[in-house]
Design a protein around this motif. Structure first.
Motif, short mmCIF file in Angstrom:
data_model
loop_
_atom_site.label_atom_id
_atom_site.label_comp_id
_atom_site.label_asym_id
_atom_site.label_seq_id
_atom_site.Cartn_x
_atom_site.Cartn_y
_atom_site.Cartn_z
N ARG A 136 48.45 45.22 45.25
CA ARG A 136 47.48 46.16 45.80
C ARG A 136 46.50 46.80 44.55
O ARG A 136 45.50 47.49 44.86
N GLU A 137 47.12 46.89 43.51
CA GLU A 137 46.32 47.51 42.32
C GLU A 137 45.06 46.51 41.58
O GLU A 137 44.57 46.91 40.64
N LEU A 138 45.34 45.27 41.96
CA LEU A 138 44.61 44.08 41.47
C LEU A 138 43.22 43.84 42.22
O LEU A 138 43.44 43.78 43.37
N SER A 139 42.43 43.56 41.61
CA SER A 139 41.02 42.90 42.08
C SER A 139 41.35 41.43 42.58
O SER A 139 42.41 40.99 42.28
N GLY A 140 40.44 40.83 43.18
CA GLY A 140 40.57 39.53 43.70
C GLY A 140 40.87 38.49 42.72
O GLY A 140 41.64 37.55 42.69
N GLY A 141 39.91 38.85 41.69
CA GLY A 141 39.87 37.76 40.55
C GLY A 141 41.32 37.76 39.42
O GLY A 141 42.01 36.90 39.31
N LEU A 168 36.40 34.88 46.19
CA LEU A 168 35.92 35.83 45.02
C LEU A 168 34.57 35.89 45.05
O LEU A 168 33.77 34.82 45.45
N ASP A 169 34.10 36.92 44.46
CA ASP A 169 32.63 37.13 44.07
C ASP A 169 32.26 36.29 43.14
O ASP A 169 32.90 35.33 42.31
N ALA A 170 30.83 35.98 43.09
CA ALA A 170 30.05 35.08 42.24
C ALA A 170 30.46 34.94 40.80
O ALA A 170 30.63 33.87 40.22
N LEU A 171 30.23 36.22 40.14
CA LEU A 171 30.66 36.28 38.78
C LEU A 171 32.20 36.07 38.28
O LEU A 171 32.36 35.46 37.38
N THR A 172 33.02 36.41 39.17
CA THR A 172 34.58 36.01 38.88
C THR A 172 34.69 34.68 39.12
O THR A 172 35.40 34.21 38.36
#
Length: 252
Positions: A136-141, A168-172
């Motif tokens: 829960r504390e982590l980003s998708g990447g 994931l988002d494009a940059l990740t």
């Protein structure tokens, strides 16, 4: 004497039971994956791309035909393969280290070895210092990095990935694709064969040495395209666009 392919499908057919009877997902699939290959699988929705991965890992079995691994018919779960899922598939009540170690200890690996491997592969994917964090504390990447570390820590001969960057988002996604290529090319790591499903043709051409195109219902391998472009690949080049257009023309 030539060695057997790492993975081979011979006339594989797979059906699933539905409410209105059986659905043939794959029919008469023949393919080979050699040791050291990076293969991307593309095709429309519903042609059995993810089912191919599950057949390679032994999570499902063919109704007819054979799936071979290193020349031997695969029976049961393939312990020489590990999978990275689109949905991360992390246990929310376990922290990063525990999520990775659980996969190792479920294979009966010695706790000391599992701790050492976990630390090594978390460092490899850039998560050193995040061992105590919970999903829960982590980003998708970061979640996907945990999933990748968990698979790599098993030190499989085959790494299979089911649309690993689509959430994931494009940059990740760009960053993780670059890291995946570095891991695949790293001769110090046991994993050197990757099979990945993607819905992005550009991603397939950017990463893979071979692009398998699945079409039809039931799904069949329509073509097996080799991508011989030098790395890092220039996505704005005429040669890159030609291969993307060729793959697209086979799908539509």
């Amino acid at each position: 004497m030539t060695s057997a392919p790492l993975v081979e499908f011979r006339g594989v057919r797979k059906t699933f039971k539905r409410e209105r009877g059986e659905t043939v997902v794959l029919d008469d699939v023949n393919l080979q994956v050699g040791d050291g290959d990076f293969v991307a699988i593309v095709g429309p929705s519903g042609v059995g791309k993810s089912t191919l991965l599950r057949l390679m890992t032994g999570l499902v079995t063919p109704d007819s035909g054979k799936v071979l691994f290193e020349g031997r018919e695969l029976r049961g779960v393939n312990l020489e393969a590990a999978m990275v899922f689109q949905s991360f598939a992390l246990f929310p009540w376990l922290n990063v280290e525990q999520n990775v170690r659980l996969a190792l200890e479920s294979r009966g690996i010695d706790p000391h070895v599992s701790r050492t491997r976990t630390a090594y592969y978390l460092d490899k994917v850039g998560l050193d210092g995040h061992e105590e964090a919970y999903p829960r504390e982590l980003s998708g990447g970061m979640k996907q990095r945990v999933g990748l570390a968990r698979a790599l820590a098993l030190e499989p001969k085959l790494l299979v990935m089911d649309e690993p960057f689509s959430s994931l988002d494009a940059l990740t996604s760009v960053s993780l694709r670059e890291e995946l290529l570095e891991i695949w090319a790293d001769s110090t790591l046991p994993v050197n064969t990757v099979v990945m499903v993607t819905h992005l043709i550009e991603e397939a051409v950017e990463l893979a040495d071979r692009v398998l195109v699945l079409t039809g219902q039931p799904g069949k391998v329509r073509d097996d395209l080799r991508v011989s472009l030098d790395r890092p690949r220039e996505k704005q080049s005429h040669e890159f666009d030609e291969i993307v257009d060729r793959v697209f023309s086979l799908i539509v």
